[in-house]
Design an enzyme around this catalytic site. Structure first.
Site, PDB file in Angstrom:
ATOM      1  N   SER A 181       0.821  -1.191   0.044  1.00  0.00           N
ATOM      2  CA  SER A 181       0.076   0.043  -0.037  1.00  0.00           C
ATOM      3  C   SER A 181       0.888   1.263  -0.150  1.00  0.00           C
ATOM      4  O   SER A 181       0.328   2.346  -0.498  1.00  0.00           O
ATOM      5  CB  SER A 181      -0.886  -0.100   1.180  1.00  0.00           C
ATOM      6  OG  SER A 181      -0.292  -0.210   2.423  1.00  0.00           O
ATOM      7  N   HIS A 233       1.221   4.382   4.294  1.00  0.00           N
ATOM      8  CA  HIS A 233       0.533   5.171   3.397  1.00  0.00           C
ATOM      9  C   HIS A 233       1.239   6.562   3.330  1.00  0.00           C
ATOM     10  O   HIS A 233       1.364   7.055   2.153  1.00  0.00           O
ATOM     11  CB  HIS A 233      -0.921   5.145   3.710  1.00  0.00           C
ATOM     12  CG  HIS A 233      -1.697   3.835   3.788  1.00  0.00           C
ATOM     13  ND1 HIS A 233      -2.942   3.713   4.314  1.00  0.00           N
ATOM     14  CD2 HIS A 233      -1.231   2.776   3.829  1.00  0.00           C
ATOM     15  CE1 HIS A 233      -3.250   2.460   4.419  1.00  0.00           C
ATOM     16  NE2 HIS A 233      -2.259   1.892   3.873  1.00  0.00           N
TER      17      HIS A 233
END
Length: 325
Positions: A181, A233
């Site tokens: 991610s 992230h």
């Protein structure tokens, strides 16, 4: 990379580019035959799926699981999943992930296993985790690869993934972390900087910017839920955002006034002053941030000591959940 665009082949003429054409339309016509075939992104997806199969093979739930609950999908044999109480994402145990290269602060700092900053990008905690990341990668990555080629997209993907790993390790010390991610968020950040640095060649600029910002905000907001590594992230997004200014810059088109100029020179491509400024600033910020973060990590520093409120970026406690674990 920052040289002037080459328009000599198939030079634009008045019939090809009417005076009322927008710069975006001119760019599309001039570069319609320069789109790359996307093969890197599909290969990354295949590699991640293959790695997940390897993880499940090593995990071997029927043989290694000890505790309450039965393995899920036993018909898969040694590829069956851990009990849902232990892993609700339909995946392996944390010990199997740790063995194969999950991100863990203690092992990086005290056991000199810096390679985990890279290997964790290729591991996933379960089928749901894998599907979410790979669908996002396909949606974002294929478009970027078709427009900018596999080299630029590959560099942004890998450096963003490592950047996310560094920020995650600085702030999370009591658990392991895995997933692509951070790298995917890097591509999302690169999309935003690409839109900003190539602003003049886009039509419907405001709508495109608004849509992209909303998508980014929603994805980052999901990261404040427990058990989601939002630091990866954020680190990946910031890395990709800066790298987008460096690798995804495109020449801007403008019409030159003057009746005596030959028609073939009416349309010129060049990099603007603000693109050069963004390129330089982004390069300096990325190198500085990446280096400082890596040095702090290898020295064993805790990012929470430098920023007492930053832990809220990854998890916000509520009456329904705690952020202690």
């Amino acid at each position: 990379m920052m040289g002037n665009g080459d328009l000599e082949r198939g030079a634009p003429t008045k019939s090809r580019y009417p005076q009322n054409y927008s710069a975006a339309a001119a760019y599309d016509m001039e570069h319609s035959d320069r789109h790359w075939t996307s093969w890197l992104v599909p290969m990354i997806v295949v590699a991640n799926v293959a790695m997940f199969v390897v993880i499940m093979f090593v995990n071997n739930c029927p043989k290694n699981h000890v505790g309450n609950g039965d393995c899920v999908a036993k018909f898969l044999g040694r590829l069956s999943f851990q009990p849902l109480r232990e892993n609700p994402l339909f995946g392996p145990s944390s010990s199997a992930l740790e063995k194969l290269g999950a991100l863990e602060w203690n092992k990086i700092v005290h056991q000199n296993q810096s390679w985990r900053l890279f290997t964790c990008i290729w591991l996933h905690a379960g089928v749901i985790h894998l599907l979410a990341n790979m669908l996002s990668l396909v949606f974002i990555g294929i478009r970027l690869e078709q427009q900018f080629g596999f080299v630029r997209v590959g560099v942004i993907y890998l450096l963003s993934g490592i950047g996310g790993s560094i920020l995650s390790s600085l702030f999370i010390h009591n658990s392991i972390s895995v997933g692509a991610s951070g790298a995917v968020f890097g591509l999302l950040g690169a999309m935003l900087s690409e839109l900003l640095t190539n602003w003049t060649i886009y039509a419907n600029k405001a709508a495109a910017l608004f849509t992209l910002v909303v998508i980014i905000a929603i994805n980052l907001a999901v990261g404040i839920l427990p058990h989601v590594d939002n630091f990866a992230h954020i680190g990946g997004f910031l890395s990709g955002f800066l790298l987008g200014f460096v690798f995804l810059v495109r020449p801007q088109f403008g019409w030159l006034e003057g009746r005596r100029l030959p028609t073939a020179t009416r349309l010129k491509s060049k990099y603007t002053a603000y693109q050069y400024v963004l390129w330089i600033v982004a390069t300096v910020l990325f190198i500085t941030g990446f280096t400082v973060g890596l040095v702090m990590l290898l020295k064993g520093e805790n990012g929470n000591d430098k920023c007492s409120w930053c832990h809220y970026l990854s998890c916000v406690p509520t009456s329904r959940w705690s952020c202690g674990n």
